[in-house]
Design a protein around this motif. Structure first.
Motif, PDB file in Angstrom:
ATOM      1  N   PHE A 152      15.899   5.065   2.534  1.00 31.94           N
ATOM      2  CA  PHE A 152      16.289   4.997   1.231  1.00 31.94           C
ATOM      3  C   PHE A 152      14.839   5.111   0.223  1.00 31.94           C
ATOM      4  CE2 PHE A 152      19.614   2.113   2.968  1.00 31.94           C
ATOM      5  CZ  PHE A 152      20.350   2.968   2.903  1.00 31.94           C
ATOM      6  N   ASN A 154      12.831   5.887  -2.200  1.00 37.76           N
ATOM      7  CA  ASN A 154      12.316   4.917  -3.166  1.00 37.76           C
ATOM      8  C   ASN A 154      12.553   3.517  -3.481  1.00 37.76           C
ATOM      9  OD1 ASN A 154      11.371   7.472  -4.835  1.00 37.76           O
ATOM     10  ND2 ASN A 154      13.327   7.729  -5.208  1.00 37.76           N
ATOM     11  N   MET A 155      12.994   2.976  -2.264  1.00 41.49           N
ATOM     12  CA  MET A 155      13.128   1.463  -2.089  1.00 41.49           C
ATOM     13  C   MET A 155      11.902   1.145  -1.288  1.00 41.49           C
ATOM     14  SD  MET A 155      17.333   1.219  -1.363  1.00 41.49           S
ATOM     15  CE  MET A 155      17.368  -0.635  -1.635  1.00 41.49           C
ATOM     16  N   THR A 156      11.547  -0.212  -1.485  1.00 45.25           N
ATOM     17  CA  THR A 156      10.422  -0.331  -0.474  1.00 45.25           C
ATOM     18  C   THR A 156      10.729  -0.751   0.931  1.00 45.25           C
ATOM     19  OG1 THR A 156      10.789  -2.831  -0.988  1.00 45.25           O
ATOM     20  CG2 THR A 156       9.547  -1.797  -2.598  1.00 45.25           C
ATOM     21  N   ARG A 189       2.250  -3.475   3.103  1.00 45.82           N
ATOM     22  CA  ARG A 189       3.373  -2.573   3.343  1.00 45.82           C
ATOM     23  C   ARG A 189       4.761  -2.964   2.911  1.00 45.82           C
ATOM     24  NH1 ARG A 189       1.428   1.348   7.149  1.00 45.82           N
ATOM     25  NH2 ARG A 189       0.032   2.576   5.733  1.00 45.82           N
ATOM     26  N   ASP A 226       5.821  -3.923   0.377  1.00 47.45           N
ATOM     27  CA  ASP A 226       6.353  -3.565  -1.005  1.00 47.45           C
ATOM     28  C   ASP A 226       5.957  -2.110  -1.406  1.00 47.45           C
ATOM     29  OD1 ASP A 226       7.312  -6.112  -1.650  1.00 47.45           O
ATOM     30  OD2 ASP A 226       5.327  -6.927  -2.075  1.00 47.45           O
ATOM     31  N   GLN A 227       5.617  -1.518  -0.301  1.00 44.51           N
ATOM     32  CA  GLN A 227       5.315  -0.194  -0.615  1.00 44.51           C
ATOM     33  C   GLN A 227       6.775   0.672  -0.337  1.00 44.51           C
ATOM     34  OE1 GLN A 227       2.111   2.042  -0.356  1.00 44.51           O
ATOM     35  NE2 GLN A 227       1.873   0.271  -1.413  1.00 44.51           N
ATOM     36  N   PRO A 228       6.698   1.603  -1.298  1.00 42.74           N
ATOM     37  CA  PRO A 228       8.134   2.617  -1.235  1.00 42.74           C
ATOM     38  C   PRO A 228       8.141   3.429   0.214  1.00 42.74           C
ATOM     39  CG  PRO A 228       6.530   3.248  -3.285  1.00 42.74           C
ATOM     40  CD  PRO A 228       6.011   2.320  -2.581  1.00 42.74           C
ATOM     41  N   PHE A 261       8.866   6.140   0.930  1.00 43.75           N
ATOM     42  CA  PHE A 261       8.217   7.556   0.964  1.00 43.75           C
ATOM     43  C   PHE A 261       6.648   7.744   1.046  1.00 43.75           C
ATOM     44  CE2 PHE A 261       7.749   6.867  -3.356  1.00 43.75           C
ATOM     45  CZ  PHE A 261       6.478   7.404  -3.632  1.00 43.75           C
ATOM     46  N   THR A 262       6.048   6.522   1.022  1.00 46.49           N
ATOM     47  CA  THR A 262       4.505   6.628   1.206  1.00 46.49           C
ATOM     48  C   THR A 262       4.213   6.370   2.749  1.00 46.49           C
ATOM     49  OG1 THR A 262       4.456   4.424   0.862  1.00 46.49           O
ATOM     50  CG2 THR A 262       3.973   5.577  -1.067  1.00 46.49           C
ATOM     51  N   GLU A 318      20.348   6.355  -3.423  1.00 49.46           N
ATOM     52  CA  GLU A 318      19.321   6.998  -2.558  1.00 49.46           C
ATOM     53  C   GLU A 318      19.987   8.116  -1.483  1.00 49.46           C
ATOM     54  OE1 GLU A 318      15.940   6.919  -2.918  1.00 49.46           O
ATOM     55  OE2 GLU A 318      16.092   5.765  -4.686  1.00 49.46           O
ATOM     56  N   ASP A 319      21.073   7.343  -1.077  1.00 51.01           N
ATOM     57  CA  ASP A 319      21.836   8.365   0.010  1.00 51.01           C
ATOM     58  C   ASP A 319      23.002   7.640   0.250  1.00 51.01           C
ATOM     59  OD1 ASP A 319      22.469   9.772   2.362  1.00 51.01           O
ATOM     60  OD2 ASP A 319      20.389  10.100   2.770  1.00 51.01           O
ATOM     61  N   ARG A 335       9.408   0.727 -10.207  1.00 47.30           N
ATOM     62  CA  ARG A 335       9.464   1.598  -8.919  1.00 47.30           C
ATOM     63  C   ARG A 335       8.914   2.867  -9.201  1.00 47.30           C
ATOM     64  NH1 ARG A 335      12.692  -0.030  -5.245  1.00 47.30           N
ATOM     65  NH2 ARG A 335      13.571  -1.529  -6.638  1.00 47.30           N
ATOM     66  N   ARG A 358       5.152   2.609  -9.892  1.00 47.95           N
ATOM     67  CA  ARG A 358       4.413   2.576  -8.587  1.00 47.95           C
ATOM     68  C   ARG A 358       4.091   3.426  -7.587  1.00 47.95           C
ATOM     69  NH1 ARG A 358       7.535  -2.295  -5.935  1.00 47.95           N
ATOM     70  NH2 ARG A 358       8.876  -0.504  -5.642  1.00 47.95           N
ATOM     71  N   GLU A 359       5.098   4.260  -7.633  1.00 45.98           N
ATOM     72  CA  GLU A 359       4.850   5.376  -6.632  1.00 45.98           C
ATOM     73  C   GLU A 359       3.543   6.191  -6.957  1.00 45.98           C
ATOM     74  OE1 GLU A 359       8.188   7.922  -7.283  1.00 45.98           O
ATOM     75  OE2 GLU A 359       9.655   6.133  -6.895  1.00 45.98           O
ATOM     76  N   GLN A 370      -0.402   4.631  -4.276  1.00 46.63           N
ATOM     77  CA  GLN A 370      -0.205   5.537  -2.822  1.00 46.63           C
ATOM     78  C   GLN A 370      -1.571   5.502  -2.152  1.00 46.63           C
ATOM     79  OE1 GLN A 370       1.759   8.804  -3.526  1.00 46.63           O
ATOM     80  NE2 GLN A 370       2.015   9.306  -1.464  1.00 46.63           N
TER      81      GLN A 370
END
Lengths: 277, 630
Positions: free
Chosen positions: A107, A109-111, A164, A166-168, A170-171, B473-474, B593, B596-597, B601
């Motif tokens: 997912f 965009n979720m952390t 990490r 709380d990182q989305p 995708f990063t 999301e999916d 959300r 933040r992206e 990063q």
């Protein structure tokens, strides 16, 4: 947690422990194509089984069939003595089968933490009411979910913890995404985990580390594991048993050394010798 | 104050590189390093293309009759009317865009110079030529038959009352000048540009929002000031425009960087202090919203109440679209069901059943019934995905309206006659809130907004909210992770329906009547636009979105601040939406959300690297260790 379900097998009279998962004459057709053709396949408690075979052999279709994402044409799938036929994918997961995907599907965009927390959905029950009124039960469960998620992520060492959390998703780097997929599968509290090419796209160091991790998954958490893998060194390292598929049927089964010397297997992979057979 | 600011400007390094303001200043100093381009080394093709786009836009605007309609509306008396502004801003924008240059690694390849001004002037003149062409065509042909706005008055407007030849000339000139001004904006140093923009925006806003300002002035007793600022028949007097510009410019100079620094300081807070800052901001906004309407007139309160109603609707849709990712194009159905249920239960004139319940008692039934309707509509609908789902919801939205309109149910809901004379919303016998007192309506709406915000905020941070996000999301993977997607999506649908019914119930009490015509498909679309424009999944975004779209431009039936624009509202909605999708697809105020992206990063990568280096230094490092043991 392991070895507690052995007596619940359907064929109660069998001498050996009944298999955890068993497919009986499993067939899946896509139009005229037999993706799986009368496959008998079984996994026992605490066992690591590798499924190998050339492209298009039906490996991923087997996973999809077990997790109810494709419809069976015929046959049956029995898990802990009960059939999985006609269940929705989420019910299969609730019964104790978790999976990862060949093309990593997080997912995005979720952390990191949320990815693992949300995967505990079928093991938790607080609904809108508790959230709205912030009941003690709700707060307790939220804390538990979070704690369990952190525990699972800690299993992967320092890679998915700390900032990490709380990182989305995708990063994350590619290897970490694969790790997170496994963490997410673990969060559903399964008895059986299906790993679809867990080391695809990893460098040798990461690949070796993940191989070790698959062993630890079984030893420390007690999961039975089925791995689809193309890297033979990984297969050799982790598997108790190797099953070789080709054109939807099982062409060989056994420990790695047996299977790797099987002429049928060599033929399936290298594809010559047609005149002889 | 200026003395206090002086040192930091003289030596940007003093304020620490971490502060963004200092970073921006550093950039500012780097800019002149790149040489300006030669004057005539223009990308002529691009200039022509952009100019042609501008010309088309202007011709379209002219034919949409906007300049003529808005000509009465003076902005700055006697220089500028809204009508001319609507045409003149096009070459300005074109000129400014032409001067846009690609930055490599954050450093412009060329310094802005006269090159940009010339480019802007040429492109602007090409754009202005569109109006000139228009004027020529208007003088020589009569196309009134297909184009209703093809009128001599338009020709007259374009020519400023003079001959056609003058019109052709003056628009080329005006376009060129406006374009040059747009290009010149590129020349200004960021700090000066900010001051200039502040000045233009201040004068612009004060003149555009005349009704709001005078209304506020009456409530707060400073009419003596506004009477001077505004001319009697609308528009800011030109001398006051200059004064306002000067004052705002001065304020902008004095406040330089301060606003941004404060914002950054708040943004950089973490943990408990962050929460405290957020709470403070929320409390401040809340207090302002409670106190402000006491000083504003009927008009403003009416406006605020309308905005509030759409905030309610948009927050409800936000749960469905923003959180669960279900594209619901028929959201108006729940608004309609809420309104009609409240009307039937409270009005004495309701055709079949009229229990005349007090409003708050009726509200319980409204919530229950709308929830059930949501369940019934949702059950078949949410088994579909993506485009199919959107189309089916669109259908259901219309079906509900047609049901209320139908002869079949007219015995219950009055058909096209609707239900009239609905009593106001009684608040426990204390007061009755209806349309005659917009201030009370606003407070009622505000209370429900607070409730709705609380509900969506709590749900977003719960097991259910996470499941919604996973489905968004999916969906396939969410299902594989043990989430019963059907139940979860249905839940989103029902929650959205219930939240929508709040505003329905308030709407019927406020307006005092309900007709099927109030629930056109357009309402659904407008609510969706509000959500997308504000930022999907973001509560502040949705609020800002409805403030801008509904408050300034107006809702489907509700007039906004710019009542003059009501005819062109949809045109502007569309243009805004397109611009938004191109320039800022995440919305006006994106959810945490999403923002933040974009920012953390790099910071995260740095932190990771540092971590790895530490580990290496502490013997071995995790990578090698794990490789060795396996």
């Amino acid at each position: 947690m392991t070895c507690t379900m052995e007596s619940t097998g359907a064929g109660g009279g069998a001498t050996a422990a009944a298999p955890l998962l068993e497919t009986r004459k499993l067939s899946v057709d896509f139009g005229g194509l037999h993706a799986l053709d009368g496959l008998d396949f079984e996994v026992r408690e605490g066992e690591i089984v590798s499924v190998i075979g050339p492209n298009g052999a039906g490996k991923t279709t087997l996973f999809n069939a077990i997790t109810a994402t494709v419809a069976l044409s015929s046959g049956d799938i029995v898990f802990e003595g009960g059939s999985l036929l006609g269940l929705d994918p989420n019910k299969v997961t609730a019964r104790g089968i978790a999976r990862t995907f060949q093309n990593v599907r997080l997912f995005a965009n979720m952390t990191v933490l949320e990815n693992v927390m949300v995967s505990q959905h079928c093991r938790t029950r607080q609904h809108a009411f508790g959230a709205l009124f912030c009941t003690p039960a709700f707060r307790r469960e939220e804390a538990e979910i979070r704690e369990r998620a952190e525990k699972i992520l800690n299993f992967f060492g320092s890679r998915l913890v700390g900032y990490r959390f709380d990182q989305p998703a995708f990063t994350l780097s590619y290897a970490n995404r694969r790790r997170l997929e496994i963490a997410r599968a673990m969060a559903t509290e399964p008895k059986l985990i299906l790993l679809d090419e867990p080391v695809a796209g990893m460098n040798p160091v990461e690949s070796a580390e993940l191989t070790k991790l698959i062993g630890r998954l079984r030893d420390e958490w007690g999961f039975a594991i089925v791995v689809i893998e193309h890297h033979m060194d990984v297969v050799r390292e982790v598997s108790d048993r190797v099953v070789v598929l080709d054109h939807g049927t099982k062409i060989a089964e056994g420990v790695y050394e047996e299977v790797s010397n099987d002429p049928l297997v060599i033929e399936a992979y290298l594809g010559h010798g047609n005149e002889n057979s | 104050m200026t003395a206090d600011e002086q040192p930091s400007e003289a030596a940007p390094g003093v304020t620490d590189a971490a502060s963004g303001a200092a970073g921006a200043q550093a950039h500012e100093h780097e800019t002149p390093q790149a040489p300006p381009r030669p004057l005539l080394a223009q990308d002529w093709r691009r200039l022509l293309r952009m100019g042609a786009v501008g010309a088309t836009a202007q011709m379209f605007l002219a034919l949409s009759n906007m300049p003529l309609r808005l000509d009465d509306r003076l902005l700055i008396k006697p220089i500028l009317s809204f009508g001319y502004l609507s045409l003149l801003f096009v070459p300005f924008v074109v000129g400014n865009r032409v001067g846009h240059q690609i930055k490599r690694e954050g450093i412009p390849t060329h310094a802005a110079g006269a090159h940009e001004v010339i480019g802007g002037a040429v492109a602007g003149a090409v754009a202005g030529a569109g109006v000139s062409l228009m004027a020529l065509l208007l003088a020589n042909f009569d196309l009134r038959e297909p184009l209703v706005n093809w009128s001599p008055q338009l020709a007259d407007l374009l020519a400023f009352g003079n001959s056609t030849g003058f019109a052709v000339f003056i628009w080329l000139l005006l376009g060129g000048l406006s374009g040059a001004a747009g290009g010149a904006m590129r020349l200004l140093r960021p700090r000066i540009r900010r001051v200039a923009v502040t000045m233009i925006l201040t004068v612009g806003l004060i003149s555009v929002m005349e009704t709001l300002v005078t209304d506020l002035a009456e409530g707060m007793r400073f009419e003596w000031l506004t009477d001077r600022v505004y001319a009697r028949r609308g528009g800011v007097n030109w001398n006051w425009a200059l004064i306002l510009a000067a004052v705002s410019g001065l304020v902008s100079v004095l406040a330089r960087g301060r606003v941004r620094r404060t914002r950054e300081r708040i943004a950089s807070l973490e943990g408990a202090s962050r929460n405290r800052a957020n709470l403070g901001l929320i409390a401040l906004t809340g207090a302002l919203l409670v106190i402000l309407p006491m000083f504003t007139g009927k008009l403003t309160n009416e406006l605020l109440a309308n905005v509030g109603l759409f905030v309610l609707l948009a927050l409800g849709l936000n749960v469905v679209v923003g959180l669960a990712g279900i594209l619901d194009l028929g959201y108006v159905a729940f608004f309609a069901v809420g309104s009609y249920t409240a009307a039937v239960l409270t009005a004495a004139t309701s055709p079949r059943i009229n229990p005349e319940l007090p409003w708050f008692v009726a509200l319980i039934f409204v919530v229950g019934i709308t929830g059930l309707v949501g369940l019934f509509i949702g059950a078949p609908v949410i088994r579909m995905r993506g485009d199919y789902l959107a189309i089916v919801t669109l259908g259901f939205g219309e079906i509900i309206r047609l049901l209320f309109l139908s002869d079949w149910l007219s015995g219950w809901f009055g058909g096209s006659q609707g239900i009239v004379r609905i009593p106001g919303a009684g608040i426990f016998g204390l007061a009755s809130v209806d349309g005659t007192d917009p201030r009370a309506v606003f407070y009622l709406v505000l209370a429900f907004c607070a409730l709705t915000i609380y509900i969506s905020w709590r749900l977003e941070r719960s097991r259910l909210g996470r499941a919604w996000m996973a489905v968004r999301e999916d969906e396939t993977v969410a299902e594989a992770m043990g989430i019963n997607t059907v139940n979860v999506k249905l839940m989103a649908f029902v929650v959205g329906a219930v939240l929508g019914s709040f505003s329905g119930a308030i709407f019927s009490a406020k307006v005092g009547s309900v007709f099927p015509n109030s629930f056109l498909i357009l309402v659904s679309i407008v609510i969706l636009v509000v959500v997308i424009f504000g930022g999907m999944g973001s509560i502040p975004g949705v609020i800002a979105g409805s403030a801008v779209l509904i408050g300034v431009l107006g809702g489907p039936r509700q007039p906004g601040l710019l009542a003059e624009f009501s005819e062109y509202k949809l045109l502007i909605y569309g243009a805004l939406l397109i611009w938004m999708m191109l320039a800022r697809p995440e919305g006006l105020i994106p959810s945490v959300r999403r923002s933040r992206e974009l920012h953390q990063q790099e910071m995260a990568q740095d932190a990771w690297l540092r971590e790895q280096l530490d580990e290496e230094a502490n013997g071995g490092g995790s990578l090698r260790a794990s490789a060795a043991t396996s």
